[in-house]
Design an enzyme around this catalytic site. Sequence first.
Site, PDB file in Angstrom:
ATOM      1  N   SER A 114       1.034  -1.520  -0.003  1.00 18.53           N
ATOM      2  CA  SER A 114      -0.200  -0.001  -0.041  1.00 18.53           C
ATOM      3  C   SER A 114       0.933   1.370   0.127  1.00 18.53           C
ATOM      4  O   SER A 114       1.619   1.487   0.484  1.00 18.53           O
ATOM      5  CB  SER A 114      -1.073  -0.387   0.922  1.00 18.53           C
ATOM      6  OG  SER A 114      -1.517   1.424   1.660  1.00 18.53           O
ATOM      7  N   SER A 115       0.286   2.244  -0.704  1.00 23.12           N
ATOM      8  CA  SER A 115       1.231   3.342  -0.887  1.00 23.12           C
ATOM      9  C   SER A 115       2.122   3.783   0.762  1.00 23.12           C
ATOM     10  O   SER A 115       2.226   5.142   0.946  1.00 23.12           O
ATOM     11  CB  SER A 115      -0.088   4.645  -1.504  1.00 23.12           C
ATOM     12  OG  SER A 115      -1.039   4.686  -1.010  1.00 23.12           O
ATOM     13  N   CYS A 116       0.590   3.629   1.646  1.00 23.25           N
ATOM     14  CA  CYS A 116       0.862   4.226   2.969  1.00 23.25           C
ATOM     15  C   CYS A 116       2.353   3.530   4.213  1.00 23.25           C
ATOM     16  O   CYS A 116       1.875   4.364   5.025  1.00 23.25           O
ATOM     17  CB  CYS A 116      -0.180   3.553   4.056  1.00 23.25           C
ATOM     18  SG  CYS A 116      -0.334   1.991   4.285  1.00 23.25           S
ATOM     19  N   TYR A 129      -0.572  -0.628  10.040  1.00 24.08           N
ATOM     20  CA  TYR A 129      -1.187  -1.206   8.746  1.00 24.08           C
ATOM     21  C   TYR A 129       0.379  -0.966   7.752  1.00 24.08           C
ATOM     22  O   TYR A 129       0.667  -1.640   7.323  1.00 24.08           O
ATOM     23  CB  TYR A 129      -1.921  -0.702   8.163  1.00 24.08           C
ATOM     24  CG  TYR A 129      -2.485  -1.316   6.569  1.00 24.08           C
ATOM     25  CD1 TYR A 129      -2.608  -2.193   6.421  1.00 24.08           C
ATOM     26  CD2 TYR A 129      -2.434  -0.829   5.365  1.00 24.08           C
ATOM     27  CE1 TYR A 129      -3.355  -2.894   5.397  1.00 24.08           C
ATOM     28  CE2 TYR A 129      -1.976  -1.208   4.656  1.00 24.08           C
ATOM     29  CZ  TYR A 129      -3.350  -2.100   4.155  1.00 24.08           C
ATOM     30  OH  TYR A 129      -3.500  -2.804   3.424  1.00 24.08           O
ATOM     31  N   LYS A 166       2.793  -4.070   6.051  1.00 28.68           N
ATOM     32  CA  LYS A 166       3.551  -4.034   4.750  1.00 28.68           C
ATOM     33  C   LYS A 166       4.737  -3.731   4.194  1.00 28.68           C
ATOM     34  O   LYS A 166       5.342  -4.312   3.909  1.00 28.68           O
ATOM     35  CB  LYS A 166       2.763  -3.053   4.027  1.00 28.68           C
ATOM     36  CG  LYS A 166       0.925  -3.120   3.716  1.00 28.68           C
ATOM     37  CD  LYS A 166       0.702  -4.715   3.480  1.00 28.68           C
ATOM     38  CE  LYS A 166      -0.479  -4.689   3.329  1.00 28.68           C
ATOM     39  NZ  LYS A 166      -0.864  -5.985   2.719  1.00 28.68           N
ATOM     40  N   HIS A 197     -13.549   2.434   2.741  1.00 28.63           N
ATOM     41  CA  HIS A 197     -12.311   3.347   2.730  1.00 28.63           C
ATOM     42  C   HIS A 197     -12.954   4.853   1.582  1.00 28.63           C
ATOM     43  O   HIS A 197     -14.579   4.609   1.686  1.00 28.63           O
ATOM     44  CB  HIS A 197     -11.313   3.255   1.608  1.00 28.63           C
ATOM     45  CG  HIS A 197     -10.287   2.544   1.705  1.00 28.63           C
ATOM     46  ND1 HIS A 197      -9.989   0.627   1.165  1.00 28.63           N
ATOM     47  CD2 HIS A 197      -8.561   2.705   2.868  1.00 28.63           C
ATOM     48  CE1 HIS A 197      -9.205   0.080   1.547  1.00 28.63           C
ATOM     49  NE2 HIS A 197      -8.390   1.206   2.622  1.00 28.63           N
TER      50      HIS A 197
END
Length: 326
Positions: A120-122, A149, A153, A192
């Site tokens: 994920s881009s987070c 989270y 990842k 989301h």
Amino acid sequence: MTLHDSSKVYRPLSKDARIYIAGHRGLVGGAIWRHLEEEGFSNLIGATSSELDLRDRQATLEFFTKNKPEVVIDAAAKVGGIHANNTYPADFLSDNLLIQVNIMDAANAIGVDRLLFLGSSCIYPKFAEQPIREDSLLTGELEPTNDAYAIAKIAGIMQVQASRRQYGRTWISAMPTNLYGPGDNFHPDNSHVLPALLRRFHEAKEQNAPEVVIWGSGTPRREFLYVDDLAHACLYLLENYDSAETINVGVGEDISIRELAELVAKTVGYSGYIVQDTSKPDGTPRKLLDVSRLTNLGWKAEMSLEQGIAATYEWFLSHQDKLRAK
């Protein structure tokens, strides 16, 4: 953390290869399954969460030993929006660590050589330079509302890299931007931002509500990728990319949350007021991925945001009776 061992390769997957798609009933896994079927892959493997709890280490190993996948796509994860991530950080950390560690350990145990881990881009720092390059990873502090989270990842990326070093695997990881599309989660609390807005504006239209309240200032900017485009990218990367360094998957353009709300309202046909609740958190100010590496490999997204929202709303309308209970 730049790892320069990438070169464009072409390693086509056999149409009868045993391909396990973890999370094949979810938004991402479902789109990947559909795309591979459309491309003629005939030996896809999947298991629902009731059939296989990926948090169960022994059950996961037994599943891999029995089914002997040759290719693994890890699209399984506990996911949610800013509210869910901020409310249940321990669950997001623990469940995601267990899922990906069990999948990759089982894949290593039976000698799976090709695996794609989806993150994920987070994972990138809250104040990373925009657009965010892959080498921004681990260069600053994370957004606190979803740091648990993100850490999970990041650990997944590290496990991919460690497996390449220790076992010589051709495993890769890809970091998609914000995803949406058919099969999305439209839960009023745990979804989301884009599906949450679609549901909220649809219900406001049905109820003739004079206004819709959205979280935050509306100024944060986000990038959105149609999930079917991601599915296309996954197959492309498995056949054309081999590097320890993760690669971004996005569209290279972003939009403010306020602009997104207005676009969703237009798509739904809601004509009331949009009110900002500035007491709620904004999250990361901007999160736009640099997708130049993927573009240079020869792939780019096709679906425009306006077209994608319209297609997603059409899917929502045809499934809303089932969604209302959620």
